[in-house]
Design a protein around this motif. Structure first.
Motif, PDB file in Angstrom:
ATOM      1  N   THR A 181       6.647 -18.047  16.950  1.00 21.20           N
ATOM      2  CA  THR A 181       6.819 -16.691  17.577  1.00 21.20           C
ATOM      3  C   THR A 181       5.409 -15.808  17.177  1.00 21.20           C
ATOM      4  OG1 THR A 181       8.922 -16.744  17.818  1.00 21.20           O
ATOM      5  CG2 THR A 181       7.697 -14.410  17.701  1.00 21.20           C
ATOM      6  N   ALA A 182       4.360 -15.652  17.773  1.00 23.01           N
ATOM      7  CA  ALA A 182       3.282 -14.948  17.681  1.00 23.01           C
ATOM      8  C   ALA A 182       3.463 -13.635  17.476  1.00 23.01           C
ATOM      9  CB  ALA A 182       2.174 -15.467  18.563  1.00 23.01           C
ATOM     10  N   PRO A 183       2.982 -12.900  16.529  1.00 23.90           N
ATOM     11  CA  PRO A 183       2.871 -11.437  16.477  1.00 23.90           C
ATOM     12  C   PRO A 183       1.828 -10.895  17.287  1.00 23.90           C
ATOM     13  CG  PRO A 183       1.867 -12.551  14.539  1.00 23.90           C
ATOM     14  CD  PRO A 183       2.362 -13.674  15.343  1.00 23.90           C
ATOM     15  N   ARG A 184       2.215  -9.531  17.711  1.00 22.29           N
ATOM     16  CA  ARG A 184       1.444  -8.806  18.434  1.00 22.29           C
ATOM     17  C   ARG A 184      -0.029  -8.861  17.788  1.00 22.29           C
ATOM     18  NH1 ARG A 184       5.503  -4.157  20.844  1.00 22.29           N
ATOM     19  NH2 ARG A 184       7.056  -5.756  21.221  1.00 22.29           N
ATOM     20  N   GLY A 185      -1.054  -9.124  18.752  1.00 21.26           N
ATOM     21  CA  GLY A 185      -2.438  -9.063  18.158  1.00 21.26           C
ATOM     22  C   GLY A 185      -2.983 -10.358  17.917  1.00 21.26           C
ATOM     23  N   ARG A 186      -2.250 -11.431  17.492  1.00 23.22           N
ATOM     24  CA  ARG A 186      -2.791 -12.609  17.421  1.00 23.22           C
ATOM     25  C   ARG A 186      -3.187 -13.212  18.569  1.00 23.22           C
ATOM     26  NH1 ARG A 186       1.227 -16.933  14.419  1.00 23.22           N
ATOM     27  NH2 ARG A 186       0.902 -15.533  12.637  1.00 23.22           N
ATOM     28  N   SER A 187      -4.435 -14.022  18.293  1.00 19.02           N
ATOM     29  CA  SER A 187      -5.068 -14.702  19.497  1.00 19.02           C
ATOM     30  C   SER A 187      -4.382 -16.330  19.341  1.00 19.02           C
ATOM     31  CB  SER A 187      -6.426 -15.157  19.284  1.00 19.02           C
ATOM     32  OG  SER A 187      -6.882 -16.020  18.250  1.00 19.02           O
ATOM     33  N   VAL A 188      -4.474 -17.123  20.611  1.00 23.16           N
ATOM     34  CA  VAL A 188      -3.656 -18.156  20.784  1.00 23.16           C
ATOM     35  C   VAL A 188      -4.584 -19.240  19.785  1.00 23.16           C
ATOM     36  CG1 VAL A 188      -5.314 -19.007  22.602  1.00 23.16           C
ATOM     37  CG2 VAL A 188      -2.963 -19.748  22.634  1.00 23.16           C
ATOM     38  N   TYR A 189      -5.826 -19.088  19.635  1.00 28.74           N
ATOM     39  CA  TYR A 189      -6.596 -20.137  18.746  1.00 28.74           C
ATOM     40  C   TYR A 189      -6.150 -19.971  17.244  1.00 28.74           C
ATOM     41  CZ  TYR A 189      -9.580 -20.017  22.934  1.00 28.74           C
ATOM     42  OH  TYR A 189      -9.936 -20.195  24.365  1.00 28.74           O
ATOM     43  N   ALA A 190      -5.825 -18.816  16.745  1.00 32.41           N
ATOM     44  CA  ALA A 190      -5.318 -18.431  15.422  1.00 32.41           C
ATOM     45  C   ALA A 190      -3.901 -18.973  15.569  1.00 32.41           C
ATOM     46  CB  ALA A 190      -5.415 -17.071  15.124  1.00 32.41           C
ATOM     47  N   HIS A 191      -3.183 -18.919  16.411  1.00 34.82           N
ATOM     48  CA  HIS A 191      -1.640 -19.485  16.542  1.00 34.82           C
ATOM     49  C   HIS A 191      -1.662 -20.851  16.487  1.00 34.82           C
ATOM     50  CE1 HIS A 191       2.418 -19.058  17.325  1.00 34.82           C
ATOM     51  NE2 HIS A 191       2.437 -19.993  18.332  1.00 34.82           N
ATOM     52  N   ILE A 192      -2.421 -21.605  17.052  1.00 35.27           N
ATOM     53  CA  ILE A 192      -2.425 -23.163  17.335  1.00 35.27           C
ATOM     54  C   ILE A 192      -2.256 -23.319  15.706  1.00 35.27           C
ATOM     55  CG2 ILE A 192      -3.584 -24.896  17.646  1.00 35.27           C
ATOM     56  CD1 ILE A 192      -4.470 -23.787  20.467  1.00 35.27           C
ATOM     57  N   ALA A 193      -3.281 -23.123  15.065  1.00 35.29           N
ATOM     58  CA  ALA A 193      -3.635 -23.503  13.724  1.00 35.29           C
ATOM     59  C   ALA A 193      -2.412 -23.154  12.667  1.00 35.29           C
ATOM     60  CB  ALA A 193      -5.054 -22.977  13.029  1.00 35.29           C
ATOM     61  N   ILE A 194      -2.176 -21.599  12.717  1.00 33.07           N
ATOM     62  CA  ILE A 194      -1.153 -21.123  11.983  1.00 33.07           C
ATOM     63  C   ILE A 194       0.332 -21.859  12.206  1.00 33.07           C
ATOM     64  CG2 ILE A 194       0.284 -18.916  11.309  1.00 33.07           C
ATOM     65  CD1 ILE A 194      -2.502 -17.650  12.128  1.00 33.07           C
ATOM     66  N   SER A 195       0.599 -21.955  13.366  1.00 36.31           N
ATOM     67  CA  SER A 195       1.971 -22.388  13.855  1.00 36.31           C
ATOM     68  C   SER A 195       2.077 -23.887  13.518  1.00 36.31           C
ATOM     69  CB  SER A 195       2.313 -22.342  15.370  1.00 36.31           C
ATOM     70  OG  SER A 195       3.424 -22.797  15.531  1.00 36.31           O
ATOM     71  N   THR A 196       0.999 -24.607  13.787  1.00 37.91           N
ATOM     72  CA  THR A 196       1.124 -26.202  13.350  1.00 37.91           C
ATOM     73  C   THR A 196       1.388 -26.224  11.807  1.00 37.91           C
ATOM     74  OG1 THR A 196      -0.650 -26.595  15.135  1.00 37.91           O
ATOM     75  CG2 THR A 196      -0.295 -28.160  13.194  1.00 37.91           C
ATOM     76  N   VAL A 197       0.686 -25.538  10.872  1.00 37.68           N
ATOM     77  CA  VAL A 197       0.815 -25.808   9.649  1.00 37.68           C
ATOM     78  C   VAL A 197       2.227 -25.368   9.206  1.00 37.68           C
ATOM     79  CG1 VAL A 197      -0.014 -24.877   7.333  1.00 37.68           C
ATOM     80  CG2 VAL A 197      -1.693 -25.516   8.962  1.00 37.68           C
ATOM     81  N   LYS A 198       2.621 -24.109   9.614  1.00 36.26           N
ATOM     82  CA  LYS A 198       4.022 -23.549   9.065  1.00 36.26           C
ATOM     83  C   LYS A 198       4.856 -24.275   9.950  1.00 36.26           C
ATOM     84  CE  LYS A 198       2.345 -18.759   8.290  1.00 36.26           C
ATOM     85  NZ  LYS A 198       2.790 -17.234   8.252  1.00 36.26           N
ATOM     86  N   SER A 199       5.027 -25.004  10.801  1.00 36.77           N
ATOM     87  CA  SER A 199       6.183 -25.519  11.420  1.00 36.77           C
ATOM     88  C   SER A 199       6.473 -26.703  10.922  1.00 36.77           C
ATOM     89  CB  SER A 199       5.873 -25.608  13.111  1.00 36.77           C
ATOM     90  OG  SER A 199       4.670 -26.468  13.379  1.00 36.77           O
ATOM     91  N   ASN A 200       5.127 -27.526  10.599  1.00 36.42           N
ATOM     92  CA  ASN A 200       5.434 -28.990   9.892  1.00 36.42           C
ATOM     93  C   ASN A 200       5.971 -28.311   8.469  1.00 36.42           C
ATOM     94  OD1 ASN A 200       4.122 -31.398  11.035  1.00 36.42           O
ATOM     95  ND2 ASN A 200       2.950 -29.774  11.787  1.00 36.42           N
ATOM     96  N   ALA A 201       5.671 -27.405   7.798  1.00 34.08           N
ATOM     97  CA  ALA A 201       6.000 -27.058   6.338  1.00 34.08           C
ATOM     98  C   ALA A 201       7.670 -26.840   6.725  1.00 34.08           C
ATOM     99  CB  ALA A 201       5.337 -25.848   5.717  1.00 34.08           C
ATOM    100  N   SER A 202       7.963 -26.067   7.533  1.00 38.43           N
ATOM    101  CA  SER A 202       9.425 -25.582   7.913  1.00 38.43           C
ATOM    102  C   SER A 202      10.056 -26.963   8.182  1.00 38.43           C
ATOM    103  CB  SER A 202       9.543 -24.845   9.142  1.00 38.43           C
ATOM    104  OG  SER A 202      10.837 -24.430   9.654  1.00 38.43           O
ATOM    105  N   ALA A 203       9.901 -27.973   8.852  1.00 37.63           N
ATOM    106  CA  ALA A 203      10.549 -28.958   9.279  1.00 37.63           C
ATOM    107  C   ALA A 203      10.888 -29.869   7.908  1.00 37.63           C
ATOM    108  CB  ALA A 203       9.735 -29.924  10.101  1.00 37.63           C
ATOM    109  N   TRP A 204       9.772 -29.918   7.037  1.00 38.56           N
ATOM    110  CA  TRP A 204       9.986 -30.561   5.794  1.00 38.56           C
ATOM    111  C   TRP A 204      10.877 -30.079   4.873  1.00 38.56           C
ATOM    112  CZ3 TRP A 204       8.551 -35.165   3.855  1.00 38.56           C
ATOM    113  CH2 TRP A 204       8.673 -35.238   2.359  1.00 38.56           C
TER     114      TRP A 204
END
Length: 519
Positions: free
Chosen positions: A301-324
């Protein structure tokens, strides 16, 4: 309404309810007006856990993701993932009955109106998905300008098709669900074929003699066409293949990974995710995203104001950490070692390594690097889709997930060729519903257009924010409950978008004035 098997009953704190064949305990309870605690309905949050005092149930998902050994020994089950095998008796603390409101904030599903039987076209329309994949394969093998033309044609098909074909608001009653599962399973050979064609297109030789065979069979010299393919068209091939891995691989896997009771579907879904190096998604999405969607704890879930390019990087890292984290928690609860074959994250990495090794076997180092770029493109596409499905929406973590907590669209081409992923509001409100039974939810928050249309818009952040800011303010006004309006005010203030910051200031002043008047 499903026919009732009078021989199957559940006693909830002594109150009897009937359970239809194949129905979960939670579904039966909500259908009959029981205020059973629930939130995610996909076995991710544990809200519906209860103690099984008598009888037997079939668990649709691995209970150790939520329940520890002591709870399992004491007979605790997840109502949303438990199908009674006999008459059962359970104990649970029930909540207050849910009340309807103008914005559709209803925890229990409304009674279902009769649905017309599905016709031939209702089954056949989902083959549009496979036709798109086969068209991409033909373009990749034709080489040269045909690759770029194929990419433009597919993107135009979605954007223009959604623009002119209107909305699909039908949900027929399907009597042959096995055929619809077959649609999904066909995605694995199809994405394998597309990936082979893409890697063959950059290989130095003619692996398996494929080019010679295809030339003799069709009369079209695919070997000469490959040699004439320029760098620009190879870039188009990366984008086209990544788009197909994301659409045919990830979207189909998304449906299959929710079928936690079906080992074959789960396995196919995980292999599909291996093409985008993201098998961890099958864990984080079901046991993380569906639990925390529209809250700060959800990486997707991207917060208001975040760009899609930042979201690709942030979500990739955090979602993999969450899965682990989720997988390690399951292993600890079961007393199993983290660094072992029991770890589904490690097994998923091995699956991706196998796919990459096959790309190397076909195209050498160049083929492996090319495929890696395509797979990462497919992974990026997933995060773009997450971004546009949930951008800016907020939810009280204590409240059940409702249709208002996702952006929705009913555009016809997107619905037909993406297995109703576009009906995302219903999917998050009831994650256990198969794609063919998802409802259009026309009163849910709506996207700017069909899926590829919105994807393109996200890639232009100034335009995206200009178009989405009025929709976010409308969501705050029309969909949010009081707790969510407070969360939205905080999100607006932190967004960095002038119009949202002004709205937050005005809301804060209104709160202060109301408070002073009340005193």
């Amino acid at each position: 309404m499903a026919s009732i098997n009078p021989g199957t009953a559940a006693h909830i704190n002594g109150q009897r309810i009937d359970v239809a064949p194949g129905e979960t305990l939670l579904q039966a309870a909500l259908r009959q007006g029981i205020a059973f605690p629930n939130r995610c309905r996909v076995g991710a949050c544990g809200t519906c856990k209860c103690r099984l005092a008598e009888g037997q149930v079939r668990a649709l998902t691995q209970p150790a993701y939520l329940l520890d050994d002591d709870q399992i020994k004491r007979g605790y089950i997840l109502a949303c993932q438990s199908v009674p095998r006999s008459d059962i008796s359970i104990e649970v603390a029930l909540g207050a009955p849910a009340a309807a409101s103008a914005t559709g904030k209803i925890a229990a599903p409304a009674p279902e109106a009769p649905r017309e039987p599905a016709r031939f076209w209702d089954y056949a329309k989902y083959f549009g998905f496979h036709l798109v994949g086969l068209s991409a394969t033909v373009a990749l093998l034709a080489g040269g300008g045909w690759i770029t033309a194929g990419l433009l044609a597919i993107v135009s098909f979605y954007i223009l098709g959604d623009a002119v074909s209107g909305n699909d608001l039908r949900t027929p009653r399907y009597g042959r669900p096995a055929l619809l599962t077959g649609h999904l399973w066909l995605a694995l050979p199809l994405v394998s074929l597309i990936s082979f064609a893409a890697v063959w297109g950059v290989s130095a030789g003619d692996p398996l003699g494929f080019g010679a065979w295809l030339t003799s069979w069709t009369g079209y010299d695919v070997l000469a066409a490959r040699e004439a393919t320029t760098l620009g068209h190879h870039v188009s091939a990366v984008i086209l293949t990544g788009l197909m891995i994301g659409m045919i691989g990830t979207i189909t896997a998304h449906e299959l990974m929710h079928r936690t009771w079906d080992r074959a579907s789960l396995l196919i879904g995980r292999w599909l995710m291996a093409f985008s190096f993201d098998t961890s998604f099958t864990i984080e999405h079901v046991y993380g995203h569906h639990r925390y969607v529209a809250t700060p704890r959800d990486p997707a879930t991207a917060p208001r104001g975040r760009s899609v390019y930042a979201h690709i990087a942030i979500s990739t890292v955090k979602s993999n950490a969450s899965a682990w984290h989720i997988e390690c928690g399951r292993l600890r609860r079961q007393g199993l070692p983290v660094w072992s074959v029991h770890n589904a994250v490690l097994r998923g990495w091995a699956m991706s390594a196998v796919v990459l090794a096959l790309a190397w076997a076909v195209g050498g180092a160049a083929g492996a690097l090319f495929f890696a770029a395509c797979g990462l493109m497919g992974k990026a596409l997933l995060e773009v889709v997450n971004y546009m499905e949930h951008y800016g929406i907020v939810r009280d973590p204590a409240a059940p997930v409702q249709p208002r907590h996702s952006w929705n669209t009913n555009r016809r081409i997107s619905s037909w060729t993406l297995f109703n992923l576009s009906r995302h509001s219903h999917h998050h409100a009831q994650g256990d519903v198969p794609y063919q039974d998802l409802k259009p939810m026309p009163d849910a928050p709506m996207m700017l257009g069909g899926y590829l249309t919105v994807m393109v818009l996200t890639l232009l952040p100034p335009l995206w924010h200009a178009l989405m800011t009025p929709r976010l303010l409308a969501w705050d006004r029309d969909f949010a409950d009081p707790a969510e309006r407070a969360l939205a005010r905080e999100a607006n203030a932190a967004s960095g978008i002038a119009a949202l910051v002004r709205a937050a200031d005005q809301s804060s002043r209104g709160q202060l004035e109301a408070s002073s008047v009340s005193r």
